[in-house]
Design a protein around this motif. Sequence first.
Motif, PDB file in Angstrom:
ATOM      1  N   ASP A 287       6.470  14.534 -11.222  1.00 36.51           N
ATOM      2  CA  ASP A 287       7.029  14.166 -12.528  1.00 36.51           C
ATOM      3  C   ASP A 287       7.887  12.909 -12.393  1.00 36.51           C
ATOM      4  OD1 ASP A 287       5.966  16.345 -14.034  1.00 36.51           O
ATOM      5  OD2 ASP A 287       7.392  17.651 -13.010  1.00 36.51           O
ATOM      6  N   PHE A 288       8.652  12.839 -11.296  1.00 32.98           N
ATOM      7  CA  PHE A 288       9.490  11.639 -11.147  1.00 32.98           C
ATOM      8  C   PHE A 288       8.621  10.419 -10.814  1.00 32.98           C
ATOM      9  CE2 PHE A 288      12.603   8.632  -9.613  1.00 32.98           C
ATOM     10  CZ  PHE A 288      13.559   8.736 -10.622  1.00 32.98           C
ATOM     11  N   ILE A 289       7.588  10.641 -10.003  1.00 36.03           N
ATOM     12  CA  ILE A 289       6.690   9.524  -9.662  1.00 36.03           C
ATOM     13  C   ILE A 289       6.007   9.005 -10.948  1.00 36.03           C
ATOM     14  CG2 ILE A 289       4.566   8.897  -8.408  1.00 36.03           C
ATOM     15  CD1 ILE A 289       5.549  10.938  -6.216  1.00 36.03           C
ATOM     16  N   ALA A 290       5.680   9.922 -11.862  1.00 37.01           N
ATOM     17  CA  ALA A 290       5.062   9.508 -13.132  1.00 37.01           C
ATOM     18  C   ALA A 290       6.018   8.590 -13.900  1.00 37.01           C
ATOM     19  CB  ALA A 290       4.708  10.738 -13.963  1.00 37.01           C
ATOM     20  N   LEU A 291       7.301   8.914 -13.843  1.00 30.66           N
ATOM     21  CA  LEU A 291       8.318   8.098 -14.519  1.00 30.66           C
ATOM     22  C   LEU A 291       8.411   6.716 -13.860  1.00 30.66           C
ATOM     23  CD1 LEU A 291      10.154   8.912 -16.845  1.00 30.66           C
ATOM     24  CD2 LEU A 291      11.810   9.764 -15.172  1.00 30.66           C
ATOM     25  N   VAL A 292       8.358   6.726 -12.543  1.00 26.23           N
ATOM     26  CA  VAL A 292       8.416   5.481 -11.767  1.00 26.23           C
ATOM     27  C   VAL A 292       7.215   4.589 -12.132  1.00 26.23           C
ATOM     28  CG1 VAL A 292       8.137   4.611  -9.395  1.00 26.23           C
ATOM     29  CG2 VAL A 292       9.812   6.394  -9.879  1.00 26.23           C
TER      30      VAL A 292
ATOM     31  N   ALA B 255       7.763  -0.757  -8.413  1.00 28.35           N
ATOM     32  CA  ALA B 255       6.942  -0.807  -7.199  1.00 28.35           C
ATOM     33  C   ALA B 255       7.600   0.033  -6.114  1.00 28.35           C
ATOM     34  CB  ALA B 255       6.807  -2.248  -6.743  1.00 28.35           C
ATOM     35  N   TYR B 256       6.793   0.861  -5.434  1.00 31.24           N
ATOM     36  CA  TYR B 256       7.375   1.721  -4.397  1.00 31.24           C
ATOM     37  C   TYR B 256       6.385   1.916  -3.257  1.00 31.24           C
ATOM     38  CZ  TYR B 256       4.512   5.636  -6.062  1.00 31.24           C
ATOM     39  OH  TYR B 256       3.459   6.439  -6.399  1.00 31.24           O
ATOM     40  N   HIS B 257       6.886   2.470  -2.155  1.00 33.45           N
ATOM     41  CA  HIS B 257       6.035   2.725  -1.000  1.00 33.45           C
ATOM     42  C   HIS B 257       6.544   3.945  -0.245  1.00 33.45           C
ATOM     43  CE1 HIS B 257       9.431   0.341   0.489  1.00 33.45           C
ATOM     44  NE2 HIS B 257       9.256   0.975   1.646  1.00 33.45           N
ATOM     45  N   GLU B 258       5.636   4.534   0.541  1.00 37.41           N
ATOM     46  CA  GLU B 258       6.054   5.636   1.420  1.00 37.41           C
ATOM     47  C   GLU B 258       6.484   5.011   2.739  1.00 37.41           C
ATOM     48  OE1 GLU B 258       3.154   8.724   2.129  1.00 37.41           O
ATOM     49  OE2 GLU B 258       4.313   9.493   3.834  1.00 37.41           O
ATOM     50  N   LYS B 259       7.724   5.329   3.166  1.00 35.40           N
ATOM     51  CA  LYS B 259       8.216   4.725   4.409  1.00 35.40           C
ATOM     52  C   LYS B 259       7.753   5.558   5.596  1.00 35.40           C
ATOM     53  CE  LYS B 259      12.483   2.626   6.065  1.00 35.40           C
ATOM     54  NZ  LYS B 259      13.907   2.571   5.773  1.00 35.40           N
TER      55      LYS B 259
ATOM     56  N   LEU C 232      16.389   4.817 -15.468  1.00 37.60           N
ATOM     57  CA  LEU C 232      17.173   5.877 -16.112  1.00 37.60           C
ATOM     58  C   LEU C 232      17.889   5.341 -17.351  1.00 37.60           C
ATOM     59  CD1 LEU C 232      18.678   7.439 -12.871  1.00 37.60           C
ATOM     60  CD2 LEU C 232      17.042   8.562 -14.387  1.00 37.60           C
ATOM     61  N   LEU C 233      18.443   4.139 -17.241  1.00 38.97           N
ATOM     62  CA  LEU C 233      19.165   3.558 -18.382  1.00 38.97           C
ATOM     63  C   LEU C 233      18.202   3.246 -19.528  1.00 38.97           C
ATOM     64  CD1 LEU C 233      21.733   1.263 -16.503  1.00 38.97           C
ATOM     65  CD2 LEU C 233      22.123   3.503 -17.566  1.00 38.97           C
ATOM     66  N   ASP C 234      16.985   2.801 -19.195  1.00 41.61           N
ATOM     67  CA  ASP C 234      15.982   2.545 -20.239  1.00 41.61           C
ATOM     68  C   ASP C 234      15.602   3.848 -20.942  1.00 41.61           C
ATOM     69  OD1 ASP C 234      16.007  -0.069 -19.564  1.00 41.61           O
ATOM     70  OD2 ASP C 234      14.045  -0.116 -18.582  1.00 41.61           O
TER      71      ASP C 234
END
Length: 400
Positions: free
Chosen positions: A84-89, A95-99, A117-119
Amino acid sequence: MSSPQNIDVLIIGAGAAGLMCAANAAARGRNVVVVDHANKVGKKILMSGGGRCNFTNMEVLPKHYLSANPHFFKSALARFTQWDFIALVLKHGVAYHEKKLGQLFCDNKAQDILDLLLDECAEAGASIFTHCDIKTIEALSAEHAPARYKVATSLGDYLCESLVIATGGLSIPTMGATGFGYQVAEQFGLALKPRTAGLVPFTLSPTQLEQFKDCVGNAAEVTVTCGTQSFTENLLFTHRGLSGPAILQISSYWQPGQNLEINLLPQLDLVDYLTRQQQERPKVLLTTLMSELLTKSIAQSFCSFVTEIRPVNQYTPKEIQAIADLFHKWEIMPAGTEGYRTAEVTLGGVDVDGLSSKTMEAKNQPGLFFIGEVVDVTGHLGGFNFQWAWASGFAAAQFV
Ligand code: FDA
């Protein structure tokens, strides 16, 4: 004196949990105000993950959390998952990655998560105010319904139906952390679990620091064990003691006076390895062999505990076993931890037995909710603490 402002929901603390709750409660049509005493919102989000915010993990399981009740957090985590959070991202184009180990980080900066979050808050119509000190909180009698709380603040008084405490834990006081949430819990008769610094480096005694002074700045992948809990990750020798992810993880399970057992070569059977070297490279010195497996400083520091450094073929099987134990079973008792000054989280907090796992509402105090780190739920290193903030904030948002 201006008259109090009537709102549905007042959230104290504009951090990860508070902002998540605000956005989702406002999206339900609730009139939401978030107040924070700091000059900026979301400071811990901004400093998290080395400035890149490890916002969740690909694998979120109950074993990644500590709480006096190991079932309490399951419901909220199941109702707002990492996906659910990834969907928000993704919705916000962050842009994100798995470290490593499933840990998800922003490609750019942690500000992207705060902006997200502010948006969401702005889109849903939640109002956010900083520089707001809370003076008093008063539970109102039934005649004031639907208002249940009167909160006096430096920005004026609020009357609200639901009051959400999202003021976080005690770590990093310079970033605005306070024990405020615990005081509110006590004011309304909720029990607290003892609080200690978690995900924190260990300090060593002056004698231990002297023993390992040449190792400062050196790291090794180790397995560190305390009681029945183990972690295999990097350990770093520092000027004050031990740090690195393996140490931060085990610190949440450590009690003063307990020993740590550290396997400096968890991927190797050193008896087997050295016995083979006795055949294959009999004249090579022990320190040379060990420096091939660990950094030279770590190898030499630990070899200094061996009575005599000789070519490897000159050790008896009993001596080889003793050398292996030195590297596989290093026992050390930390002097203490660095405390809240550098800790990532606070262990303990509002006793979950006093809260509904479905709503985060206090069982004895209708309309009072606790979310995020102030609650006695603490995650491992790796994005699990933010996932708890998102999940508990979302859970409360459905019921405030
Ligand atoms: P949070 O601390 O985020 O917010 C609380 C808010 O309440 C703050 O804005 C504060 O100013 C406000 N407040 C406090 N007292 C108040 C008062 N009396 N009146 C009004 N407002 C008040 N976790 C993770 O999952 N991944 C990571 O990468 C990291 N990295 C990381 C780095 C560092 C250096 C730290 C210190 C911590 C992390 N964490 C982390 C942990 C993570 O930051 C933490 O678990 C969450 O921010 C908790 O969210 P909360 O909303 O509960 O508290």
